[in-house]
Scaffold this motif. Sequence first.
Motif, short mmCIF file in Angstrom:
data_model
loop_
_atom_site.label_atom_id
_atom_site.label_comp_id
_atom_site.label_asym_id
_atom_site.label_seq_id
_atom_site.Cartn_x
_atom_site.Cartn_y
_atom_site.Cartn_z
N GLN A 1 137.26 23.46 84.44
CA GLN A 1 138.25 23.47 82.84
C GLN A 1 139.39 24.65 83.09
N GLN A 2 139.04 25.73 83.66
CA GLN A 2 140.11 26.62 83.87
C GLN A 2 141.36 25.77 85.00
N LYS A 3 140.89 25.17 86.09
CA LYS A 3 142.03 24.35 86.81
C LYS A 3 142.63 23.44 86.11
N LEU A 4 141.92 22.58 85.24
CA LEU A 4 142.54 21.68 84.52
C LEU A 4 143.71 22.15 83.60
N MET A 5 143.19 23.17 82.73
CA MET A 5 143.96 24.00 81.88
C MET A 5 145.35 24.48 82.63
N GLU A 6 145.13 25.06 83.81
CA GLU A 6 146.32 25.58 84.45
C GLU A 6 147.34 24.29 84.96
N GLN A 7 146.78 23.29 85.26
CA GLN A 7 147.49 21.98 85.62
C GLN A 7 148.12 21.61 84.42
N THR A 8 147.50 21.47 83.31
CA THR A 8 148.09 21.05 82.32
C THR A 8 149.30 21.96 81.78
N GLU B 1 136.50 20.75 71.34
CA GLU B 1 137.57 21.23 71.68
C GLU B 1 137.97 20.34 72.78
N MET B 2 137.12 20.08 73.68
CA MET B 2 137.50 19.19 74.89
C MET B 2 137.82 17.73 74.48
N GLN C 1 142.41 23.59 75.34
CA GLN C 1 141.55 23.73 76.40
C GLN C 1 141.31 25.47 76.25
N GLY C 2 142.20 26.30 76.00
CA GLY C 2 141.86 27.74 76.11
C GLY C 2 140.72 28.11 75.03
N ARG C 3 140.80 27.28 73.91
CA ARG C 3 139.74 27.36 72.95
C ARG C 3 138.42 26.98 73.37
#
Length: 883
Positions: A652-659, A761-762, A781-783
Motif C-alpha cells: 500500500q505504501q508503494k502504491l501510494m508513492e506511485q500514485t 478507504e481502499m 490511500q494515506g488514510r
Amino acid sequence: MTSPSRQKKGAFAFRPSLARLVTTKRLLARIVLFFEQLLPPLMPVLSVIAFYLSASWFGLFRSVPDWLRILLLIAFAAAFLVSLLPFRTLRWPRIAEADRMLEERNGLPHQPVTVQEDEPAFDTPFGRALWREHQTRMAEKIAALDAGLPRPDIAVHDRFALRAIPALLLVTAFGYSLSINGGSIRDALQAAPEQVVSDPAVRIDAWVTPPSYTGRAPVYLTADGSEQAPIGIPQFSSLTVRVSGGKTAEKVVFRKANGEAQDIAVQADTKPQQAAASASEQPTAAPASQALVAQTHMMKLQENGALEVNGRRWSFDVLPDKAPEIAFNGLPKPSVNGALEIGFTVKDDYGVQEAHAEIVPVETDPTATPLYPLPEYRLDVPRRNARDAKGVTSRNLTEHPLAGKRVRITLVAKDAAGQTGRSPPHEMVLPSRPFNEPLAAAVAEERQVFALDTRKMPQAIALNEALTIRPEETIPKLTNYLLLESALTRMKLAKGEDALKDTAQYLWEIALGMEDGDLSLAERKLREAQQKLADALDRNAPDAEIKKLMDELRKAMQDYMTELAERMQNAPMQPNQNAQNILRQQDLERMMDQIENLARSGNRDAAQQMLSELQRMMNNLQAGRPQRGQQGQENSEARKQMDKLGEILRDQQKLMEQTFRLDQQLRDRMQRGEPEMGENDPLLDEMNPGENGEPQDQQQGQQGKEGQQPSDQMTAEQLREALKQLRAQQDALGKQLGELQKSLGEMGMKPGPGFGQAQREMEGAGRELGQGRGQPAVEGQGRALEALRQGARDMMNQMMQAQQGQQGQGPNGQVGQGDQNGRDPLGRPRRTQGPEFGDNVKVPDEIDVQRAREILDAIREKLGNNPPQEMERRYLERLLDIQ
C-alpha cells in the motif's frame, strides 16, 4: 405606658411600614436604656471578681495559713453578695422613655415620634387636615432614627477613676501567674501545700536523658523543684540526680503513682569537693568525708511518679513507648525471575530499628532433619522516615529448599527499645525458579528432596538413577549425563552435614547450568556483589571499601548484561513486552554512579534505597526462552498473519508513492502545456506483464538514459490512463485485507475497527483511481495506511494480552525486560522477527501533500521565468526531476 392600639394613630394608620420601623427602633432604644442602667451597678461586681483573681494568681491563698485563707474567701464572698444589691432597682424602660431618647439623641425637633400619638386641641375639619399634614411630615423623619450604643456615664458614679485599679491589678496578676511561682484559681478552695524544710547547703543537679533513638534533648530540672505540671518524658529515659554538699548523705526517693516509694541507690561517686582525708587521719573521720563527696543517683523511668530529694519534688509523666506496627502493603508476589517481592508499611513512635519477614513452612514434620535453616528475609526500612514508612523489598529465595512449598509469611518489626510488632500471617507458595528444561527441573527436585530432610537421601538417589535409565533418549548432551553420574557418586558418599551441603550446592549448579549456562553464574555473581554492597552500606563502611565494592558490582553487572544480551539475540520475539520497560546499559551505569556518589557523600540511606531499587529491576529482568508446544504453534500462526499484514502495508505504501508520482507528473504536463511526447508508454508496459509473466520493459530492454523514470516520456493522456490501471492493484490489496480479517477471526482474534476503516478507504481510493483522479486517491490511500497501522496496533495489543494470560499458567515463553519492537534489554536493535509495520515512516497526510504541491508550484514558477544562470536552471530541473 401607651397601649399597642394607639400605635395605629396619626401617620401610622395609613403607613403600616412606618409603624413596623418605629416598633423596631423603640425595642432597640429600650435595650440601650436597659444596659445604661445595668453597667454602673455591674462595676462593683467586676471589681470584686478582679480582686479575687489577682489574689489567686499572685499566690496569696497558698502562702497564708488555712484560717486566714478561709477568712479571705468568706470576705470575698460577702463582698460579692453586697455588690449584687443595686441590681434590685433595675426595671425595663417604658415606651415613652424610648421615644424621648430617640428624639434627643437624633436631634429631632417638634417630637416627630410622640406627635403621632397626640390629638389636636380643636376638632375642626381644617384643624384635622392641618394636623394630619403635620404628622405626615414628622413621620418622614423617623426613617433615619438611630438608637446608638449605651452611654452609661460611669464617670458620674466613679469620679476618681478607681475602676482602673482592679483592671491594672488583674492584668499584672495574670502575667505573674504564667511564671513558675504563680498561683491558681483553685488555691482558695484547697489546703496549702505542705512546707518541707530543705537544707540550703545541699546542691542538687538533676536531669533526664531520653533514649538516643527518640532524638529528644535532655531535660534539666530546676534547682528549687518548682515545676507545677508533670514533666512529660519518653519511657525508658535515664534519670540522673547529683547531690553535693551538706553534712549528711541525702536520701533520693522516687515515689510511684500508687504511692510506693523506691530509693534510688548511689551509682558512682565523683571527686570530693574538698581534699580527702589524709592517710594519717583516724578512721572515725571517714563518715564525715563521705558527706562531702558528690554522689550520683541513676534510674530508668518506666512509669509515672515523682522525684523527692531534700524537700524538693519533681513530677514526671512518662510517655509510653508503643510497640511498632507493621503490615503488608498489598500481597507478596513473585518477580519475573522468581524472587519474592514484599511491600510493607511500618509505624512506630520513634522509628523502627529493624524489620524482617519470618517464613515458615505450613506443613512440617517434627522428626525431619532439614539441611538448611529457615530462609532469612530482611526488609529494607528507610532510615530517614522510619516512624511512618512504606517500602518494597525483593529477595531471591529460589535457591532455598522451601522454594515451591507452601509457607506462612509474617512480618516482624523491632524498635530500639527491643519491642516487636508482628503482622497477620499470609500463606502462599514460596516462589521457585522457573525451569524450562525438564532435566534441570528434575535435578533441582532431587536436591530439594534431601535438603528438606536428610533422611530421604535414598529417595533422591533413586530419582537420579531413574533419570539415567535411558540416557540416549532423555539426556541429549553427553556433558549433562556425566554431571548426573558425578552427582550420583557424591550423593552416595556424602555423610556429614558439610558434605551434604556441598552435594546440594553441586546439584543446584548442575540444574542452573542445564537451564541457563553461563547466565546463571553471572546472575549469582551479580547477586553476591549487590549483597556485599548492601551490607557495607548498612554498617557504614569507609569510602575505600565502598569504591572497591562498586567496581565489583560494575564488573558483575557488565558480565550479566553481556550474557543476557547473547541469550536475547537467540530468543524469538514475543508479543508480551511493553516498550516502556526498556532497560539500557547507560541507565544502569547512571544508577550505579548515583549509588556511589550518594554513598561517598554520606547519604547512605538514599544509596541503600537506590541499590534496593536496582535489585528489584534486575529481579524483573529475565532472559528470553523459545516457546514450545501449542503456545509456540499459536504464535507461529500469529506471526504469519503479522507477516501478511506487513506485506499489505508495504504494498500500500508503494502504491501510494506511485500514485503520488503519476499525479504530480500529470499536473506538471498540464501546467506546462507540453505536447505529447510519443507513442511509447514504458510505464504501461511495466504494469502490463508480457506473455512470459515478465514486464514488457524488461523484454524490450532498458529505455532512456540511466536515472530516468519510465513515466518521464509519457504524455498527459498516458499518465491519466496509468492512474486508471492502478485500480486493479488497489482492489487486490483490499481483497487481501479482507482475507486477513477472516483469518484473524478464525484464530479467535477480533479484528480492530482500523481494518474495516482501511478497507473502506481502499475501496474509495480504487474508485478515484478508476476515474483517473490522483489527488483524492492519494489522500484516501494515506488514510488507509493510517487505519492499517491502527489495526496493527490493536492486533498486537490482543496478542500481548493473550500472551500475558498464558504467562500466568507457567514460565514458558518468558522474555527479557526490553523493548519488543526490535530492542534487546540494553535498548540495542535486535534481529527482526516478524513484519515491519513502518511505524517509523511518516505517511504524508493532506496537509503535507498540499505543502509539497505548493513547493513544486513555486519551483515551476521560478523555472518558467527563465533563470539567467545555467547552473540555477539545472538545479531547478533536478528538483523537478526533469532530465
